[in-house]
Design an enzyme around this catalytic site. Structure first.
Site, mmCIF file in Angstrom:
data_model
loop_
_atom_site.group_PDB
_atom_site.id
_atom_site.type_symbol
_atom_site.label_atom_id
_atom_site.label_comp_id
_atom_site.label_asym_id
_atom_site.label_seq_id
_atom_site.Cartn_x
_atom_site.Cartn_y
_atom_site.Cartn_z
ATOM 1 N N TYR A 189 0.864 -1.195 0.000
ATOM 2 C CA TYR A 189 0.000 0.000 0.000
ATOM 3 C C TYR A 189 0.898 1.243 0.000
ATOM 4 C CZ TYR A 189 -3.570 3.105 2.144
ATOM 5 O OH TYR A 189 -4.440 4.126 2.443
ATOM 6 N N ASP A 244 -0.162 -7.151 6.420
ATOM 7 C CA ASP A 244 -1.348 -6.317 6.200
ATOM 8 C C ASP A 244 -2.402 -7.221 5.567
ATOM 9 O OD1 ASP A 244 -3.323 -4.567 5.249
ATOM 10 O OD2 ASP A 244 -1.892 -2.941 4.951
ATOM 11 N N LYS A 259 -12.124 -0.797 5.761
ATOM 12 C CA LYS A 259 -12.601 -1.440 4.537
ATOM 13 C C LYS A 259 -13.761 -2.382 4.856
ATOM 14 C CE LYS A 259 -9.286 0.905 2.705
ATOM 15 N NZ LYS A 259 -7.918 0.456 2.578
HETATM 16 C C1 LIG Z 1 -6.808 1.362 2.960
HETATM 17 C C2 LIG Z 1 -5.630 0.555 3.359
HETATM 18 C C3 LIG Z 1 -4.852 0.937 4.442
HETATM 19 C C4 LIG Z 1 -5.092 2.215 5.200
HETATM 20 O O1 LIG Z 1 -6.329 2.278 5.818
HETATM 21 P P1 LIG Z 1 -6.935 3.699 6.286
HETATM 22 O O2 LIG Z 1 -7.981 3.330 7.231
HETATM 23 O O3 LIG Z 1 -7.399 4.382 5.050
HETATM 24 O O4 LIG Z 1 -5.797 4.449 6.911
HETATM 25 C C5 LIG Z 1 -3.790 0.133 4.790
HETATM 26 N N1 LIG Z 1 -3.509 -0.985 4.105
HETATM 27 C C6 LIG Z 1 -4.240 -1.374 3.047
HETATM 28 C C7 LIG Z 1 -3.885 -2.625 2.324
HETATM 29 C C8 LIG Z 1 -5.319 -0.613 2.629
HETATM 30 O O5 LIG Z 1 -6.034 -0.992 1.577
#
Ligand SMILES: *Cc1c(COP(=O)(O)O)cnc(C)c1O
Length: 391
Positions: free
Chosen positions: A109, A181, A206
Site C-alpha cells: 500500500y 497487512d 474497509k
Molecule cells: C486502505 C488501506 C490501508 C489504510 O487504511 P486507512 O484506514 O485508510 O488508513 C492500509 N492498508 C491497506 C492494504 C489498505 O487498503
C-alpha cells in the site's frame, strides 16, 4: 446462560465480543464514550490490573471489538488504531530502533512505503524493498540489522499473493518480526497468524466497517511479547479510537461473512466478463488461474474479496477519461470495502523499486459492491462504448 463459543468463523462473527449475560441484557455492547473513568475508592484507583483505565485506552465498547477481531484472526490480543495506516505505522514502530533495517514488499500500500521513506529514514531505520513473489528467498535479504518484514498479501493495486509460510519460516529463523497487512482478506479469508506471522493487521475501514462511514485499524498479535511491544508503541504515540467508530466496526463485523461472499461472487463475475473484453490486456484477480501467486492463494486463502484490478490495453488519456466519466454505478474514490462499487485509475509502476512494472496500459482498480452484478456489467459495457467513441 451464554452458549459455548462456536469454532467456525461464521459463528465467531456472531458470538464474539457480546455483552456478558445478566438477568436481562442487550444483544450489543453499549457505546461507552469516555475520557475520564472514575474509580470508586482509593484502593480501586491504586489497583494495578484493570481493563478500563482512561478513555484513550478504550472502554468496554473497544474491548468487545478487540475480542471479536482477536477471535477472528486467531491471535492473543488486538489493539485498535484510528486508521488502517496507523495500524501499519504503529506495528512497525513497535519493533524498530535507529540503525535497524526493515524489509517491505514492493507491492505494498503506497502510504506504507511513504511512511518508510519519509519518516523511518529520518530516524535511522533503513527500508529495503522485495519482490512480493520472493518466497523463501527472502532469507537472502535478511541482514543482522533486519528487525521486521512488512508483507501485504495480496499486493495493493497489483494483487500478487505472497508465500507467507515460507517468509514466516525465514523470519522466525532470523528472529525477525513478520507483520502482515491482511486488509484484503479481512481476517476472514486469510489467517496470517496460523501461517506464522507475528502480527496480522487490517484497515477495518474497509470490510469490517463495510459501509464507508468510519476509519479504524486493528492490530492482532500472535504472542504476548509482540502485543506488549504494540501496547507501548500506541501509548507513546498517544493513539486513541472513538467508541462510536469501534461500535460501527463491531456492527459491520456481524455481517462480514455474508457481505464478503457476495463481494467475492460479484468480483469474480466482473473479472470473468472483463477478461473476455478486447480493451483488457490482463485481469489481476488472485482467484483466477494465471494470476501472480494464484496457486498460493488456493493453498492459503479460503476465498477472495471484491477488490481486483484490470490492465487496459494502452488508450489515449481522453478515452480513459471518457470511460470513467461514463460509469454511473462505479464511484471514483479512495478506500473500498463498502457496499458500493468503485473504480479508480492507477499507475503501479510509479512507486516500484525492487520489481519492474512492464505493462504499458493503465491499471483500473475495481471494487465489486453489493449491487446487482448484471447492472454492474451493463455499466462497464456502456463505459467501454464511451471509451471507444473517443479513440
Ligand atoms: C486502505 C488501506 C490501508 C489504510 O487504511 P486507512 O484506514 O485508510 O488508513 C492500509 N492498508 C491497506 C492494504 C489498505 O487498503
Amino acid at each position: 446462560m451464554r452458549k459455548k463459543r462456536g469454532h467456525a468463523d461464521d459463528t465467531k462473527l456472531v458470538d464474539a465480543g457480546r455483552p456478558p449475560a445478566s438477568a436481562a441484557y442487550p444483544v450489543n455492547p453499549p457505546v461507552t464514550r469516555a475520557s475520564t473513568i472514575l474509580f470508586d475508592t482509593y484502593k480501586d484507583f491504586q489497583e494495578g490490573a484493570r481493563n478500563i483505565v482512561y478513555g484513550r485506552f478504550g472502554t468496554d465498547t473497544h474491548r468487545a471489538l478487540e475480542a471479536a477481531v482477536t477471535d477472528l484472526e486467531g491471535g492473543v490480543r488486538t489493539h485498535l488504531t484510528p486508521s488502517g495506516l496507523s495500524a501499519v505505522t504503529a506495528s512497525i514502530l513497535a519493533f524498530v530502533k535507529a540503525g535497524d533495517h526493515v524489509l517491505i514488499s514492493d507491492g505494498v500500500y503506497d502510504p506504507t512505503r511513504g511512511f518508510c521513506e519519509r519518516f523511518l529514514k529520518r530516524f535511522g531505520v533503513t527500508p529495503d524493498y522485495y519482490d512480493p513473489q520472493i518466497g523463501a528467498a527472502i532469507a537472502d535479504k535478511i541482514t543482522p540489522a533486519t528487525k521486521a518484514i512488512v508483507a501485504e498479501s495480496p499486493s495493493s493495486l497489483t494483487f500478487e499473493v505472497q508465500d507467507l509460510p515460507a517468509i514466516a519460516a525465514a523470519a522466525r529463523k532470523a528472529d525477525v518480526k513478520l507483520i502482515v497487512d491482511n486488509t484484503w482478506g479481512a481476517g476472514y479469508f486469510l489467517k496470517p497468524i496460523a501461517l506464522g506471522a507475528h502480527v496480522s493487521l487490517q484497515a477495518g475501514t474497509k470490510y469490517l466497517v463495510g459501509h464507508s462511514d468510519a476509519l479504524i485499524g486493528a492490530i492482532t498479535c500472535a504472542d504476548e511479547v509482540c502485543a506488549e511491544a504494540v501496547t507501548q508503541s500506541l501509548r507513546q504515540l498517544g493513539s486513541s479510537v472513538s467508541a462510536d467508530d469501534a461500535a460501527l466496526a463491531l456492527r459491520g463485523l456481524r455481517t462480514l461473512s455474508v457481505r464478503l461472499k457476495r463481494h467475492e461472487q460479484t468480483g469474480l463475475a466482473l473479472a470473468e466478463w472483463l477478461a473476455a473484453r478486447p480493451e483488457v490486456s490482463r485481469v489481476l484477480h488472485p482467484a483466477r488461474p494465471g494470476a501472480p501467486g494464484h496457486d498460493i492463494w488456493r493453498r492459503d486463502f479460503t476465498g477472495a474479496s471484491g477488490l481486483f484490478s484490470i490492465v487496459l490495453a494502452p488508450v489515449p488519456e481522453v478515452a480513459l477519461e471518457a470511460f470513467f466519466n461514463a460509469m454511473t454505478l462505479f464511484g471514483m474514490g479512495f478506500s473500498w470495502g463498502g457496499y458500493e462499487s468503485l473504480a479508480i485509475p492507477s499507475r503501479p509502476g510509479k512507486w516500484r523499486t525492487a520489481t519492474v512494472w512492464a505493462d504499458p496500459g493503465p491499471v483500473v482498480r475495481i471494487h465489486a459492491g453489493l449491487e446487482d452484478p448484471g447492472d454492474l456489467i451493463e455499466d462497464l459495457d456502456q463505459a467501454f462504448a464511451a471509451m471507444a467513441a473517443r479513440q
